[in-house]
Write a protein that holds these residues in place. Structure first.
Motif, PDB file in Angstrom:
ATOM      1  N   ASP A  89      19.387  13.567 -30.473  1.00  0.00           N
ATOM      2  CA  ASP A  89      18.618  12.290 -30.463  1.00  0.00           C
ATOM      3  C   ASP A  89      17.175  12.623 -31.155  1.00  0.00           C
ATOM      4  OD1 ASP A  89      19.179   9.375 -30.137  1.00  0.00           O
ATOM      5  OD2 ASP A  89      17.619   9.473 -28.759  1.00  0.00           O
ATOM      6  N   PHE A 126      17.926  12.386 -34.828  1.00  0.00           N
ATOM      7  CA  PHE A 126      17.921  10.958 -35.055  1.00  0.00           C
ATOM      8  C   PHE A 126      16.706  10.127 -35.061  1.00  0.00           C
ATOM      9  CE2 PHE A 126      18.458   6.623 -34.023  1.00  0.00           C
ATOM     10  CZ  PHE A 126      19.304   6.118 -35.060  1.00  0.00           C
ATOM     11  N   VAL A 127      15.891  10.321 -34.032  1.00  0.00           N
ATOM     12  CA  VAL A 127      14.578   9.455 -34.024  1.00  0.00           C
ATOM     13  C   VAL A 127      13.710   9.819 -35.326  1.00  0.00           C
ATOM     14  CG1 VAL A 127      12.449   8.971 -32.554  1.00  0.00           C
ATOM     15  CG2 VAL A 127      14.816   9.094 -31.497  1.00  0.00           C
ATOM     16  N   GLU A 147       7.754   7.955 -28.596  1.00  0.00           N
ATOM     17  CA  GLU A 147       8.959   8.475 -28.450  1.00  0.00           C
ATOM     18  C   GLU A 147       9.108   9.989 -28.754  1.00  0.00           C
ATOM     19  OE1 GLU A 147      11.822   5.136 -29.079  1.00  0.00           O
ATOM     20  OE2 GLU A 147      13.407   6.429 -29.533  1.00  0.00           O
ATOM     21  N   VAL A 155      20.091  -1.246 -33.166  1.00  0.00           N
ATOM     22  CA  VAL A 155      19.697  -0.008 -33.030  1.00  0.00           C
ATOM     23  C   VAL A 155      19.009   0.023 -31.594  1.00  0.00           C
ATOM     24  CG1 VAL A 155      18.775   2.058 -33.591  1.00  0.00           C
ATOM     25  CG2 VAL A 155      19.717   0.702 -35.178  1.00  0.00           C
ATOM     26  N   GLU A 156      18.007  -0.699 -31.491  1.00  0.00           N
ATOM     27  CA  GLU A 156      16.986  -0.727 -30.540  1.00  0.00           C
ATOM     28  C   GLU A 156      17.654  -1.156 -29.331  1.00  0.00           C
ATOM     29  OE1 GLU A 156      14.935   1.463 -30.859  1.00  0.00           O
ATOM     30  OE2 GLU A 156      12.953   0.617 -31.476  1.00  0.00           O
ATOM     31  N   TYR A 199      20.108   0.866 -27.001  1.00  0.00           N
ATOM     32  CA  TYR A 199      19.571   2.010 -25.986  1.00  0.00           C
ATOM     33  C   TYR A 199      18.871   1.139 -24.748  1.00  0.00           C
ATOM     34  CZ  TYR A 199      20.002   6.585 -27.854  1.00  0.00           C
ATOM     35  OH  TYR A 199      20.622   7.862 -28.139  1.00  0.00           O
ATOM     36  N   TRP A 249      13.647   3.736 -22.259  1.00  0.00           N
ATOM     37  CA  TRP A 249      14.212   2.405 -23.023  1.00  0.00           C
ATOM     38  C   TRP A 249      14.651   1.225 -22.069  1.00  0.00           C
ATOM     39  CZ3 TRP A 249      15.468   7.690 -24.418  1.00  0.00           C
ATOM     40  CH2 TRP A 249      14.915   7.902 -25.547  1.00  0.00           C
ATOM     41  N   GLU A 304      26.749   4.072 -32.785  1.00  0.00           N
ATOM     42  CA  GLU A 304      26.290   4.464 -31.410  1.00  0.00           C
ATOM     43  C   GLU A 304      27.476   4.893 -30.549  1.00  0.00           C
ATOM     44  OE1 GLU A 304      23.234   4.452 -30.319  1.00  0.00           O
ATOM     45  OE2 GLU A 304      22.279   3.454 -31.943  1.00  0.00           O
ATOM     46  N   PHE A 334      27.799   8.593 -31.378  1.00  0.00           N
ATOM     47  CA  PHE A 334      26.613   9.195 -31.027  1.00  0.00           C
ATOM     48  C   PHE A 334      26.703   9.741 -29.597  1.00  0.00           C
ATOM     49  CE2 PHE A 334      22.445  10.572 -30.412  1.00  0.00           C
ATOM     50  CZ  PHE A 334      21.861  11.118 -31.676  1.00  0.00           C
TER      51      PHE A 334
HETATM   52  C1  LIG Z   1      21.187   7.091 -31.449  1.00  0.00           C
HETATM   53  C2  LIG Z   1      20.020   6.220 -31.219  1.00  0.00           C
HETATM   54  N1  LIG Z   1      20.009   5.033 -31.166  1.00  0.00           N
HETATM   55  C3  LIG Z   1      18.952   4.116 -30.578  1.00  0.00           C
HETATM   56  C4  LIG Z   1      17.763   4.819 -30.343  1.00  0.00           C
HETATM   57  C5  LIG Z   1      16.647   3.871 -29.875  1.00  0.00           C
HETATM   58  N2  LIG Z   1      15.500   3.933 -30.753  1.00  0.00           N
HETATM   59  C6  LIG Z   1      17.593   6.235 -30.374  1.00  0.00           C
HETATM   60  N3  LIG Z   1      16.803   6.886 -29.899  1.00  0.00           N
HETATM   61  N4  LIG Z   1      18.822   6.928 -30.628  1.00  0.00           N
END
Ligand SMILES: Cc1ncc(CN)c(N)n1
Length: 223
Positions: free
Chosen positions: A50, A53-54, A91, A141-142, A145, A170, A212, A215
């Motif tokens: 993650d 990803f961020v 984050e 996306v937000e 989480y 989150w 997602e 993931f």
């Molecule tokens: C996969 C993923 N999706 C969403 C978020 C939220 N910013 C995250 N940190 N990572």
């Protein structure tokens, strides 16, 4: 539609795509955190991936900011997105502290599923993708989480003490309010958008939900 309440587009979509939305927000990985059965090696795998990803999410959010500046009909959108950039800065710092706490190396190799998701977000930075599509994708996306981690903090959850901080990141009310604001911007834009843009935004939402789910699957080691 005079005299009747107009359906809010994002609500309509979340109802229509309920199963995949639940797949993304009530994934076994999240349910495992909530009931305390999560495998800590999965948690650590998720943490390392993650972080990658961020970092890739930052240029996507910067592209949303640029599009808001060029295309938005409301100046206040910039402040909301800028708040999102600041949250991402926190984050990234949080991931560094958390990784050292768990003994996780952050410079891990990105897994294919992660790369696919990052590539998809990169495709949304294209100037061909308009602000309405970009802000709707950002909300989606937000929100995944937010909804996922807030579930781990609800009454009756048995989230282990050492994972609560992650869930708060989150799942806290402030992040919830921020997601609701993104949602209202997305809905305001979708209401005025062409059918083509609305159709593309819906397809992007579906892709995001699928990415997602993948993931979370990756965190389980199911690659
Ligand atoms: C996969 C993923 N999706 C969403 C978020 C939220 N910013 C995250 N940190 N990572």
């Amino acid at each position: 539609m005079e005299g009747t309440d107009r359906a809010v587009m994002t609500d309509t979509w979340l109802k229509k795509h309920r199963l995949i939305y639940l797949g993304a927000t009530r994934h076994p990985f999240i349910l495992g955190i909530r009931d305390g059965s999560v495998d800590l090696s999965s948690f650590k795998r998720w943490l390392g991936q993650d972080y990658i990803f961020v970092r890739a999410f930052v240029p996507f959010v910067a592209s949303v900011l640029l599009k808001a500046w060029k295309e938005s009909d409301d100046n206040a959108d910039i402040d909301v997105i800028l708040g999102g950039v600041a949250a991402l800065n926190d984050e990234i710092a949080w991931f560094k502290t958390e990784a050292s706490k768990w003994g996780v190396a952050l410079e891990v190799v990105p897994q294919q599923i992660n790369l696919n998701y990052c590539r998809f977000l990169e495709s949304l930075t294209s100037p061909d993708v308009d602000y309405t599509q970009a802000i709707t994708a950002f909300w989606a996306v937000e929100t995944v989480y937010q909804e996922s981690f807030a579930h781990c903090l609800e009454e009756g959850s048995k989230t282990p003490e050492e994972l609560k901080q992650t869930c708060h990141r989150w799942g806290n009310d402030g992040f919830g309010q921020y997601c609701r604001t993104l949602k209202s911007i997305a809905d305001r834009r979708l209401e005025k958008a062409s059918k083509e843009v609305v159709a593309k935004a819906e397809l992007n939402l579906l892709s995001i939900l699928e990415h997602e789910v993948e993931f979370w699957n990756m965190s389980h080691g199911a690659v």
